[in-house]
Design an enzyme around this catalytic site. Sequence first.
Site: not given
Ligand code: PLP
Length: 401
Positions: A72, A179, A199-201, A237, A325
Amino acid sequence: MKTIYLDNNATTRVAPEVAEAMQPFFGELYGNASSMHAFGGQVQKALDAARGHTAALLGAQDTEEIIFTSCGSESDNTAIFSAIRAFPDKRHLVTSRVEHPAVMNTLRYLQAQGYRVTFLGVDGNGNLNMDELERAVGFDTALVSLMHANNETGVIFPVERAAEIAKAKGALFHTDAVQSAGKIPLDMRKSAIDMLSISGHKLHAPKGIGALYVRKGTPFVPFMMGGHQEHGRRAGTENAPYIVGLGKACELALANLGAENARVKGLRDRLESGLACKISNTRINGDTANRLPNTSNISFEYVEGEAILLMLSDFGIAASSGSACTSGSLEPSHVLRAMGVPFTFAHGSIRFSLSVYNTSDDVDFVLSKMPAIIERLREISPFGKEGAAPSCKGTGSRSPA
Ligand code: PLP
């Protein structure tokens, strides 16, 4: 010990179907998609299918509008740097004060390089003032970048309307939908948004894969220069296994958009109203009528979020807090500060973020543990003795911001 994962806005588990779809690309399907022989052709076919699934989740007109990236953050950086390079004479950028660091810190960097950047504020519920946006955008604005849904509160920005405001002044519009993708519907065919990051994760694909939607015809300058991959828009690639994984995750997310996300919302709402009912001096942070279905940001007055997290962790429950923190000081998050959440609440904020893998039993378990945790922490807090009665009306007490 039983574990309950309620930190899905931080990252998600890889869906078993995704892991299974990726597996052959670590084995016999190892070709380079650009190669002319059969090894390459098989992989190219799989990448095309993944692009199709990703485009479908976003409601893109054309699969060529999807560029695969590494995450992302790369998608956000690509969009921002593309806009300023496409319009070198425009030296103004607009964003909000509640963006993720992937956008916020990139724009702060550009500010230090001499760009004028407007950081729009939000109200006590985390909503944007659209009149302020309209006043901020000018004919010297290269890009307006506003997140679709906030990672901490889940509050949704009206990005379709914001895109129209940006376009009326000739600015490009980018949204960070990291999100929101897979949690609420997206339809690029019905929108003026130029660029959109995912973002995939965050949607049950692995870490290290993302995508940027770029509307056909949008001026675009690559972030990563080199080879001709991704139609010359992102060199390197192709990461075939991860792209295939993202494609599968997008396919699953699209199938889950209706009933499954409604079920998740039901769990989130029961968790939230249960906490407010059992515990005094709570506050839901963010517009409860305008949020992602999976996110609850809730504050418990007079206790530290970190202390709550540690005690939850003892019971195998994973969530996250709204204070970070840093440098030895417990600063409430920039999002809660921008919303004006009172200090005593901001320090005790917890984000619970659910996924399709959560169950009703998970919610019951958290509800069975939280009241004693908060009671214990308030007993040892110098401020924690006083307290209003718990509110069983559903959303807890709301303090004016
Ligand atoms: N944008 C938002 C709103 C996110 O919550 C996050 C990850 O927490 C990101 C961007 C960044 O994504 P990535 O961890 O895939 O770089």
